[in-house]
Design an enzyme around this catalytic site. Sequence first.
Site, PDB file in Angstrom:
ATOM      1  N   GLU A 190       9.019 -14.033 -11.188  1.00 22.11           N
ATOM      2  CA  GLU A 190       8.196 -12.932 -10.693  1.00 22.11           C
ATOM      3  C   GLU A 190       7.692 -12.009 -11.801  1.00 22.11           C
ATOM      4  O   GLU A 190       6.621 -11.429 -11.656  1.00 22.11           O
ATOM      5  CB  GLU A 190       8.873 -12.158  -9.558  1.00 22.11           C
ATOM      6  CG  GLU A 190       9.996 -11.230  -9.926  1.00 22.11           C
ATOM      7  CD  GLU A 190      10.536 -10.468  -8.703  1.00 22.11           C
ATOM      8  OE1 GLU A 190       9.777 -10.112  -7.799  1.00 22.11           O
ATOM      9  OE2 GLU A 190      11.749 -10.220  -8.686  1.00 22.11           O
ATOM     10  N   LYS A 196      13.920 -13.912 -10.473  1.00 20.57           N
ATOM     11  CA  LYS A 196      13.654 -12.787 -11.380  1.00 20.57           C
ATOM     12  C   LYS A 196      12.711 -13.224 -12.484  1.00 20.57           C
ATOM     13  O   LYS A 196      11.740 -12.552 -12.810  1.00 20.57           O
ATOM     14  CB  LYS A 196      14.989 -12.316 -11.965  1.00 20.57           C
ATOM     15  CG  LYS A 196      15.214 -10.885 -12.152  1.00 20.57           C
ATOM     16  CD  LYS A 196      15.541 -10.069 -10.934  1.00 20.57           C
ATOM     17  CE  LYS A 196      14.666 -10.249  -9.747  1.00 20.57           C
ATOM     18  NZ  LYS A 196      15.178  -9.708  -8.512  1.00 20.57           N
ATOM     19  N   GLU A 255      18.706 -16.526  -7.801  1.00 24.87           N
ATOM     20  CA  GLU A 255      18.262 -15.159  -8.085  1.00 24.87           C
ATOM     21  C   GLU A 255      17.723 -15.048  -9.521  1.00 24.87           C
ATOM     22  O   GLU A 255      16.703 -14.407  -9.763  1.00 24.87           O
ATOM     23  CB  GLU A 255      19.426 -14.183  -7.840  1.00 24.87           C
ATOM     24  CG  GLU A 255      19.162 -12.736  -8.254  1.00 24.87           C
ATOM     25  CD  GLU A 255      17.963 -12.083  -7.596  1.00 24.87           C
ATOM     26  OE1 GLU A 255      17.385 -12.646  -6.667  1.00 24.87           O
ATOM     27  OE2 GLU A 255      17.565 -11.000  -8.071  1.00 24.87           O
ATOM     28  N   CYS A 272       0.841  -1.191   0.000  1.00 22.18           N
ATOM     29  CA  CYS A 272       0.000   0.000   0.000  1.00 22.18           C
ATOM     30  C   CYS A 272       0.885   1.255   0.000  1.00 22.18           C
ATOM     31  O   CYS A 272       1.925   1.280   0.655  1.00 22.18           O
ATOM     32  CB  CYS A 272      -0.941   0.097   1.185  1.00 22.18           C
ATOM     33  SG  CYS A 272      -2.056  -1.286   1.322  1.00 22.18           S
ATOM     34  N   LYS A 305       6.288  -3.816  -3.913  1.00 24.47           N
ATOM     35  CA  LYS A 305       7.718  -3.535  -3.758  1.00 24.47           C
ATOM     36  C   LYS A 305       8.188  -3.740  -2.328  1.00 24.47           C
ATOM     37  O   LYS A 305       9.249  -4.280  -2.095  1.00 24.47           O
ATOM     38  CB  LYS A 305       8.002  -2.102  -4.209  1.00 24.47           C
ATOM     39  CG  LYS A 305       9.464  -1.702  -4.149  1.00 24.47           C
ATOM     40  CD  LYS A 305      10.259  -2.383  -5.222  1.00 24.47           C
ATOM     41  CE  LYS A 305      11.719  -2.025  -5.189  1.00 24.47           C
ATOM     42  NZ  LYS A 305      12.511  -3.022  -5.932  1.00 24.47           N
ATOM     43  N   ASN A 348      -1.539   2.482   5.753  1.00 32.59           N
ATOM     44  CA  ASN A 348      -0.661   1.423   5.251  1.00 32.59           C
ATOM     45  C   ASN A 348      -0.197   0.621   6.460  1.00 32.59           C
ATOM     46  O   ASN A 348       0.319   1.191   7.417  1.00 32.59           O
ATOM     47  CB  ASN A 348       0.544   2.046   4.535  1.00 32.59           C
ATOM     48  CG  ASN A 348       1.596   1.006   4.186  1.00 32.59           C
ATOM     49  OD1 ASN A 348       1.279  -0.176   4.015  1.00 32.59           O
ATOM     50  ND2 ASN A 348       2.841   1.425   4.089  1.00 32.59           N
ATOM     51  N   GLY A 349      -0.410  -0.691   6.414  1.00 33.41           N
ATOM     52  CA  GLY A 349      -0.020  -1.540   7.535  1.00 33.41           C
ATOM     53  C   GLY A 349      -1.123  -2.543   7.826  1.00 33.41           C
ATOM     54  O   GLY A 349      -2.002  -2.766   6.986  1.00 33.41           O
ATOM     55  N   ARG A 407       3.761  -0.131  -4.925  1.00 35.09           N
ATOM     56  CA  ARG A 407       3.576  -0.691  -3.582  1.00 35.09           C
ATOM     57  C   ARG A 407       2.276  -1.485  -3.460  1.00 35.09           C
ATOM     58  O   ARG A 407       2.027  -2.139  -2.443  1.00 35.09           O
ATOM     59  CB  ARG A 407       3.564   0.434  -2.547  1.00 35.09           C
ATOM     60  CG  ARG A 407       4.820   1.249  -2.528  1.00 35.09           C
ATOM     61  CD  ARG A 407       4.695   2.367  -1.528  1.00 35.09           C
ATOM     62  NE  ARG A 407       4.653   1.842  -0.186  1.00 35.09           N
ATOM     63  CZ  ARG A 407       5.721   1.594   0.565  1.00 35.09           C
ATOM     64  NH1 ARG A 407       6.912   1.842   0.099  1.00 35.09           N
ATOM     65  NH2 ARG A 407       5.601   1.118   1.771  1.00 35.09           N
ATOM     66  N   TRP A 436      -2.766  -2.733  -1.720  1.00 39.61           N
ATOM     67  CA  TRP A 436      -2.415  -4.145  -1.916  1.00 39.61           C
ATOM     68  C   TRP A 436      -3.241  -4.877  -0.875  1.00 39.61           C
ATOM     69  O   TRP A 436      -2.979  -4.790   0.328  1.00 39.61           O
ATOM     70  CB  TRP A 436      -0.916  -4.338  -1.679  1.00 39.61           C
ATOM     71  CG  TRP A 436      -0.423  -5.698  -2.035  1.00 39.61           C
ATOM     72  CD1 TRP A 436       0.012  -6.118  -3.253  1.00 39.61           C
ATOM     73  CD2 TRP A 436      -0.289  -6.828  -1.162  1.00 39.61           C
ATOM     74  NE1 TRP A 436       0.397  -7.436  -3.188  1.00 39.61           N
ATOM     75  CE2 TRP A 436       0.226  -7.900  -1.922  1.00 39.61           C
ATOM     76  CE3 TRP A 436      -0.562  -7.054   0.196  1.00 39.61           C
ATOM     77  CZ2 TRP A 436       0.483  -9.160  -1.384  1.00 39.61           C
ATOM     78  CZ3 TRP A 436      -0.318  -8.310   0.730  1.00 39.61           C
ATOM     79  CH2 TRP A 436       0.202  -9.347  -0.063  1.00 39.61           C
ATOM     80  N   HIS A 447      19.300 -36.392  -7.917  1.00 40.91           N
ATOM     81  CA  HIS A 447      18.586 -36.817  -6.709  1.00 40.91           C
ATOM     82  C   HIS A 447      17.093 -36.500  -6.807  1.00 40.91           C
ATOM     83  O   HIS A 447      16.409 -36.444  -5.787  1.00 40.91           O
ATOM     84  CB  HIS A 447      19.221 -36.164  -5.478  1.00 40.91           C
ATOM     85  CG  HIS A 447      20.651 -36.559  -5.305  1.00 40.91           C
ATOM     86  ND1 HIS A 447      21.043 -37.763  -4.776  1.00 40.91           N
ATOM     87  CD2 HIS A 447      21.804 -35.931  -5.680  1.00 40.91           C
ATOM     88  CE1 HIS A 447      22.362 -37.859  -4.786  1.00 40.91           C
ATOM     89  NE2 HIS A 447      22.846 -36.760  -5.343  1.00 40.91           N
TER      90      HIS A 447
HETATM   91  O1  M6R Z   1      13.040  -4.404   0.477  1.00 39.31           O
HETATM   92  P1  M6R Z   1      13.650  -5.751   0.691  1.00 39.31           P
HETATM   93  O2  M6R Z   1      15.012  -5.867   0.138  1.00 39.31           O
HETATM   94  O3  M6R Z   1      13.641  -6.167   2.150  1.00 39.31           O
HETATM   95  O4  M6R Z   1      12.722  -6.774  -0.085  1.00 39.31           O
HETATM   96  C1  M6R Z   1      12.946  -8.158   0.006  1.00 39.31           C
HETATM   97  C2  M6R Z   1      12.146  -8.890  -1.040  1.00 39.31           C
HETATM   98  O5  M6R Z   1      10.786  -8.668  -0.866  1.00 39.31           O
HETATM   99  C3  M6R Z   1      12.535  -8.472  -2.465  1.00 39.31           C
HETATM  100  O6  M6R Z   1      13.900  -8.632  -2.686  1.00 39.31           O
HETATM  101  C4  M6R Z   1      11.748  -9.301  -3.496  1.00 39.31           C
HETATM  102  O7  M6R Z   1      12.162 -10.624  -3.441  1.00 39.31           O
HETATM  103  C5  M6R Z   1      11.946  -8.695  -4.878  1.00 39.31           C
HETATM  104  N1  M6R Z   1      10.668  -8.432  -5.483  1.00 39.31           N
HETATM  105  C6  M6R Z   1      12.664  -9.584  -5.814  1.00 39.31           C
HETATM  106  O8  M6R Z   1      12.850  -8.989  -7.053  1.00 39.31           O
END
Ligand code: M6R
Length: 612
Positions: free
Chosen positions: A494, A491, A487, A2, A607, A100-101, A27, A74, A510
């Site tokens: 997502e 990427k 990683e 949010c 985010k 927000n929260g 967000r 969100w 395995h």
């Molecule tokens: O703000 P942060 O680095 O704590 O966020 C951690 C994860 O939520 C963030 O890295 C998430 O995995 C990304 N969307 C990946 O691209």
Amino acid sequence: MCGIVGYIGTQKAEPILINGLLRLEYRGYDSAGIATIENNGIKNIKNKGRVNDLLSVKGIENLKGTIGIGHTRWATHGKPSSENSHPHLDNSNTFAVVHNGIIENYAELRKDLESKGYHFLSETDTEVIPNLIHYFYNKSNLQGELKFLSAVNETCKMLKGSFALEIISSDYPDSMIVVRKDSPLVIGTSPTEHYISSDIPAILSFTKDFYLLNDLEFAYLSRNSIKFYDSALQEISKTATSIEWSAAAAEKDGFEDFMLKEIYEQPKSIRETIGSHIIKDGKCIIDGLDLSKEYLQTINKIFIVACGTAMHAGLACKTVLEQICEISTEVDIASEFRYRNPLINKNTLCIFISQSGETADTIAALKLAREKGAKTIAISNVIGSSISREADYTIYTHAGPEIAVASTKAYTAQIMLLDILALYLAETLEINLDKVEIIKKELLEIPSKVEECLALAPEVKEFANKVYKEKDIFFLGRGLDYSSSLEASLKLKEISYIHSDAYAAGELKHGPIALIENGITVIGILTVPHLVEKTVSNLQEVITRGAKTLIVTNQDLGDKKFDKVIRIPEASEYVSPILSIIPMQLFAYYISKEKGLDVDKPRNLAKSVTVE
Ligand code: M6R
């Protein structure tokens, strides 16, 4: 999760709120709304969908008010709908709130308010807030500003959970109150107007001077003044912080998407991270960190704790920390760490990584480590973020604002800063100084090598365009290449919604090899010299079973039969994760584009993850 935005000044609030919401949409983006104070009271306009959908809601064109609040959502409590969108008003339409929260005890508060005659229009946790304010306001014998402020304060005392709140009232048409606890909120200021936001970039084009609130501090805003209060409602003074980021840094700057822009910004963001910390008079100096040799000699364990991509940055640096600092290093997922009673004491050094500095699980893990007596270092990209208020030390990556949900430049800056941290620790401990010097030189060459990796974009795009319709894509690697594979896979999934998994190549036999069938795409990352031959053998096994292969490597693989080899610059295994991820970021990006998806705002994600 949010985004909230607010404006109090002399201009029409509506376009400023919409502008801020569009920038905060990363967000959360399932619904949006704004409320302004008009001549005849509060006008509330909200809708399911994106911020741009709000512009077609009838009546928005008539808003003239110069004070307003806005929200992009969100969903946590209640599906995306107009009723569940913020702002929420109390039953008498006197108070409007954006939040927000998460209010953890909202169900009992709601029940209690219902027993007092209040009714609710939404399924949200937030709607209890304006009604509680109304309840305390009506009970109060106070007058003027203090009456409004006290009703908000009494309400906050009732709330369990996290909140950043903006509150306006038709009884106070020239004022706004904001308060935060464990959720982000900044106040941008100028002599006659103020801007409130969940993050700095959203309002950077209006001002560069910001106030940051600590938990349960209140700001009472009028057009030409701001008063700050603590939770006992004693007035306190605060100094504004000037932010150096340019407004352009938060714009797309000619790129089609923020993600692409941020991928291409990596030479610069890595240079800035190096420049801000490393090598002054030949020594590693980390701005904000001051650890003694005597203290470090007592440390027998390092924990790196984070979520998602930030956790992968930790994995990418485990080896350098262990080998250069000679301290056993464990990397953990924050949401696991916080509930598994980890073995920590004053001889443990705990490092928490968070781009946003707002991730709920990472902050909770940090609090736990402190309770257990460990020293804590936070690595964040956002100055003044919540994590910096909790840690013993906060050191910053200087990646500039990262707007795309998929983290790219923050990841490589985090690895760079962890590498510098490893060198700093070894130098302070006065061990492995010859290796330190070699890595130091290598780190300085990284930005130009990243530029070389970016030049591979056309080749990567060509391969991405061949495989974008796939249902599954697998990544293989060993050692640090396994962490890069994790990683790369994150990427891809997502932003492309293609199912993807990463495996340590040695694990293939395995179980995972059962998934390999004719035509499936397997990507191998091969940069650790002594492991290359082994991974090549594993790749041979998938080729035999019909897989298409893309290889990212800095090694000469001879005439092995891969479908495509992307050759990245040579580097030692300590720093190669920064390089090998660049073509993989581009790969995910081009697949997402080819599929016509929203690269910057992938479905279901936000985010900053401020709920656990
Ligand atoms: O703000 P942060 O680095 O704590 O966020 C951690 C994860 O939520 C963030 O890295 C998430 O995995 C990304 N969307 C990946 O691209």
